[in-house]
Design an enzyme around this catalytic site. Structure first.
Site, PDB file in Angstrom:
ATOM      1  N   LYS A  58       1.983  -3.954   6.750  1.00  0.00           N
ATOM      2  CA  LYS A  58       2.420  -3.958   5.342  1.00  0.00           C
ATOM      3  C   LYS A  58       3.939  -3.787   5.254  1.00  0.00           C
ATOM      4  O   LYS A  58       4.610  -4.469   4.481  1.00  0.00           O
ATOM      5  CB  LYS A  58       1.725  -2.841   4.553  1.00  0.00           C
ATOM      6  N   SER A  79       0.834  -1.198   0.000  1.00  0.00           N
ATOM      7  CA  SER A  79       0.000   0.000   0.000  1.00  0.00           C
ATOM      8  C   SER A  79       0.869   1.249   0.000  1.00  0.00           C
ATOM      9  O   SER A  79       1.978   1.245   0.540  1.00  0.00           O
ATOM     10  CB  SER A  79      -0.866  -0.020   1.264  1.00  0.00           C
ATOM     11  N   TYR A  97      -1.943  -1.244  10.915  1.00  0.00           N
ATOM     12  CA  TYR A  97      -2.199  -1.740   9.550  1.00  0.00           C
ATOM     13  C   TYR A  97      -1.003  -1.444   8.650  1.00  0.00           C
ATOM     14  O   TYR A  97      -0.460  -2.329   7.984  1.00  0.00           O
ATOM     15  CB  TYR A  97      -3.475  -1.106   8.967  1.00  0.00           C
TER      16      TYR A  97
HETATM   17  P1  NAD Z   1     -11.007  -6.938   0.983  1.00  0.00           P
HETATM   18  O1  NAD Z   1     -11.232  -6.962   2.458  1.00  0.00           O
HETATM   19  O2  NAD Z   1     -12.159  -6.703   0.094  1.00  0.00           O
HETATM   20  O3  NAD Z   1     -10.290  -8.289   0.526  1.00  0.00           O
HETATM   21  C1  NAD Z   1      -9.452  -9.036   1.385  1.00  0.00           C
HETATM   22  C2  NAD Z   1      -9.932 -10.461   1.328  1.00  0.00           C
HETATM   23  O4  NAD Z   1      -9.087 -11.287   2.147  1.00  0.00           O
HETATM   24  C3  NAD Z   1     -11.359 -10.631   1.868  1.00  0.00           C
HETATM   25  O5  NAD Z   1     -12.095 -11.398   0.944  1.00  0.00           O
HETATM   26  C4  NAD Z   1     -11.185 -11.380   3.190  1.00  0.00           C
HETATM   27  O6  NAD Z   1     -12.287 -12.196   3.472  1.00  0.00           O
HETATM   28  C5  NAD Z   1      -9.910 -12.160   2.908  1.00  0.00           C
HETATM   29  N1  NAD Z   1      -9.108 -12.507   4.101  1.00  0.00           N
HETATM   30  C6  NAD Z   1      -8.723 -11.689   5.112  1.00  0.00           C
HETATM   31  N2  NAD Z   1      -7.973 -12.373   5.976  1.00  0.00           N
HETATM   32  C7  NAD Z   1      -7.877 -13.644   5.524  1.00  0.00           C
HETATM   33  C8  NAD Z   1      -7.239 -14.814   6.001  1.00  0.00           C
HETATM   34  N3  NAD Z   1      -6.560 -14.802   7.143  1.00  0.00           N
HETATM   35  N4  NAD Z   1      -7.341 -15.935   5.270  1.00  0.00           N
HETATM   36  C9  NAD Z   1      -8.053 -15.955   4.113  1.00  0.00           C
HETATM   37  N5  NAD Z   1      -8.684 -14.883   3.616  1.00  0.00           N
HETATM   38  C10 NAD Z   1      -8.601 -13.740   4.317  1.00  0.00           C
HETATM   39  O7  NAD Z   1      -9.848  -5.867   0.702  1.00  0.00           O
HETATM   40  P2  NAD Z   1      -9.300  -5.301  -0.672  1.00  0.00           P
HETATM   41  O8  NAD Z   1      -9.639  -3.871  -0.726  1.00  0.00           O
HETATM   42  O9  NAD Z   1      -9.665  -6.182  -1.787  1.00  0.00           O
HETATM   43  O10 NAD Z   1      -7.735  -5.386  -0.378  1.00  0.00           O
HETATM   44  C11 NAD Z   1      -6.953  -6.479  -0.803  1.00  0.00           C
HETATM   45  C12 NAD Z   1      -5.533  -6.287  -0.310  1.00  0.00           C
HETATM   46  O11 NAD Z   1      -5.040  -5.044  -0.794  1.00  0.00           O
HETATM   47  C13 NAD Z   1      -5.406  -6.217   1.219  1.00  0.00           C
HETATM   48  O12 NAD Z   1      -4.222  -6.869   1.611  1.00  0.00           O
HETATM   49  C14 NAD Z   1      -5.309  -4.741   1.484  1.00  0.00           C
HETATM   50  O13 NAD Z   1      -4.590  -4.457   2.667  1.00  0.00           O
HETATM   51  C15 NAD Z   1      -4.551  -4.253   0.270  1.00  0.00           C
HETATM   52  N6  NAD Z   1      -4.780  -2.837  -0.048  1.00  0.00           N
HETATM   53  C16 NAD Z   1      -6.064  -2.380  -0.194  1.00  0.00           C
HETATM   54  C17 NAD Z   1      -6.286  -1.037  -0.457  1.00  0.00           C
HETATM   55  C18 NAD Z   1      -7.699  -0.483  -0.583  1.00  0.00           C
HETATM   56  O14 NAD Z   1      -7.873   0.720  -0.436  1.00  0.00           O
HETATM   57  N7  NAD Z   1      -8.714  -1.286  -0.869  1.00  0.00           N
HETATM   58  C19 NAD Z   1      -5.205  -0.162  -0.578  1.00  0.00           C
HETATM   59  C20 NAD Z   1      -3.913  -0.657  -0.435  1.00  0.00           C
HETATM   60  C21 NAD Z   1      -3.717  -2.014  -0.168  1.00  0.00           C
END
Ligand code: NAD
Ligand code: UDP
Length: 338
Positions: A154, A126, A150
């Site tokens: 990362k 991120s 958080y």
């Molecule tokens: P999201 O919550 O929609 O997707 C994450 C998925 O991981 C979910 O489906 C959740 O059920 C699953 N999950 C969580 N912990 C788990 C575990 N221990 N075992 C199996 N499954 C698990 O989030 P997103 O927005 O799709 O983000 C995806 C990734 O990108 C994350 O790592 C997040 O930190 C990173 N990210 C997101 C953003 C944003 O703004 N959306 C920005 C930067 C980074």
């Protein structure tokens, strides 16, 4: 035979959109998700959109025996690792849960990959790893820091993956530092579906537009930006998804570990986003300027040059598509997947 990609967190917001791009590019997709923040319905709709099947396993990345059985019964070429918890405020209240899920989970996953001899990894990092940047735009050489658990999770993962690569240079790892993902698949079938009150700007605006929330609270009107509200680099989730396919291609051609910014390089303010969304949905949306949110920076946008030159990737979709697609999803699914 086409290559199989294990997608952890593949039912989530970015994961589900990436599954479509992977299927379109000819990969087979295996989703591992515990559905802690998503629904199996997302994967069903991915299959509907792509017209292809996706194998999905309900399970946790901290479950080593499950991972061993997944790697032994599938010929996995690479892992795209989205699984993680992502709510900043929650991470301050529950740091151990975040470190266990995000950091320990990644250790368990990499351990199983190493046992199986699968050493190609794309990791969801991120822009938060840049903390409060000293200047803009932000390139990958900027110093990193964290202001909450958080963000620290990362950073810790980026560092542990670096150590892993030092210990065994056969690992190929792309650290994708996302800026602000927004929008949805143009079909309106999949999109962002926050479980609680949205923390992020775009899903909040979309819920105001659909009548689920009364008004937007704009966190701070006195930042040193063109209109006083915070500036971010919003990127269409379909462009972001594409970046993962490019990163997989990069893994095949290069050895090493490398961080890439995935952003557009353009900064928009909160009020710019609100106005663009009003245009997309054809409504006037109520808002009030409230206090700054603790920990927020004034402005944050990427220098996306490295991804352009080394991944041959750059964002194509603009603000209009981001808002139109987010609105289509929200209007057709006012309660998300429920
Ligand atoms: P999201 O919550 O929609 O997707 C994450 C998925 O991981 C979910 O489906 C959740 O059920 C699953 N999950 C969580 N912990 C788990 C575990 N221990 N075992 C199996 N499954 C698990 O989030 P997103 O927005 O799709 O983000 C995806 C990734 O990108 C994350 O790592 C997040 O930190 C990173 N990210 C997101 C953003 C944003 O703004 N959306 C920005 C930067 C980074
Ligand atoms: N923001 C806002 N109201 C909200 C949510 C967010 O004004 O209800 C602002 C926030 O202060 C920031 C921008 O919108 O300037 C993007 O915030 P978001 O949480 O979506 O992303 P991040 O803070 O991770 O960049």
């Amino acid at each position: 035979m086409s290559k199989t990609i294990l997608v952890t967190g593949g039912a989530g917001y970015i994961g589900s959109h990436t599954c479509i791009k992977l299927l379109d590019a000819g990969f087979q997709v295996l989703v591992l998700d515990n559905y802690s923040n998503s629904s199996p319905e997302a994967t069903r709709r991915v299959q509907q959109i792509a017209g292809k099947t996706v194998a999905a396993i309900r399970g946790d990345i901290n479950d080593a025996p499950l991972l061993d059985s997944i790697f032994s019964s599938n010929d996995i070429h690479a892992v795209i690792h989205f699984a993680g918890l992502k709510a900043v405020g929650e991470s301050v209240a529950q740091p151990l849960r975040y470190y266990h899920n995000n950091v320990s989970g990644t250790v368990v996953l990499c351990d199983a990959m190493q046992r199986a001899g699968v050493k190609n990894l794309v990791f969801s990092s991120s822009a938060t790893v840049y903390g409060d940047p000293a200047s803009l735009p932000i390139n990958e050489a900027f110093p990193t820091s964290a202001t909450n658990p958080y963000g620290r999770s990362k950073l810790m993962i980026e560092e542990l993956l670096g150590d892993l690569h030092v210990s065994d240079p056969d690992w190929n790892i792309a650290l994708l530092r996302y800026f602000n993902p927004v929008g949805a698949h143009p079909s309106g079938l999949i999109g962002e579906d926050p479980a609680d009150i949205p923390n992020n700007l775009m899903p909040y605006i979309a819920q105001v537009a659909v009548g689920r929330r009364e008004r937007l609270n704009v966190f701070g009107g006195d930042y040193p930006t063109h209109d006083g509200t915070g500036v971010r680099d919003y990127i269409h989730v379909m462009d972001l998804a594409d970046g993962h396919v490019r990163a997989l291609e990069w893994l095949n051609s290069q050895a090493g570990i490398r961080a890439f910014n995935l952003g557009t390089g353009i900064g928009y303010s909160v009020l710019d986003m609100l106005k663009a969304f009003e245009k997309a949905c054809g409504k006037t949306l109520d808002y009030v300027i409230s206090d700054r949110r603790p920990g927020d920076v004034a402005s944050c946008y990427a220098d996306p040059q490295r991804a352009a030159s080394e991944l041959d990737w750059s964002a194509r979709l603009g603000l209009e598509a981001m808002c139109a697609d987010a609105w289509r999803w929200q209007e057709r699914n006012p309660q998300g997947y429920k």
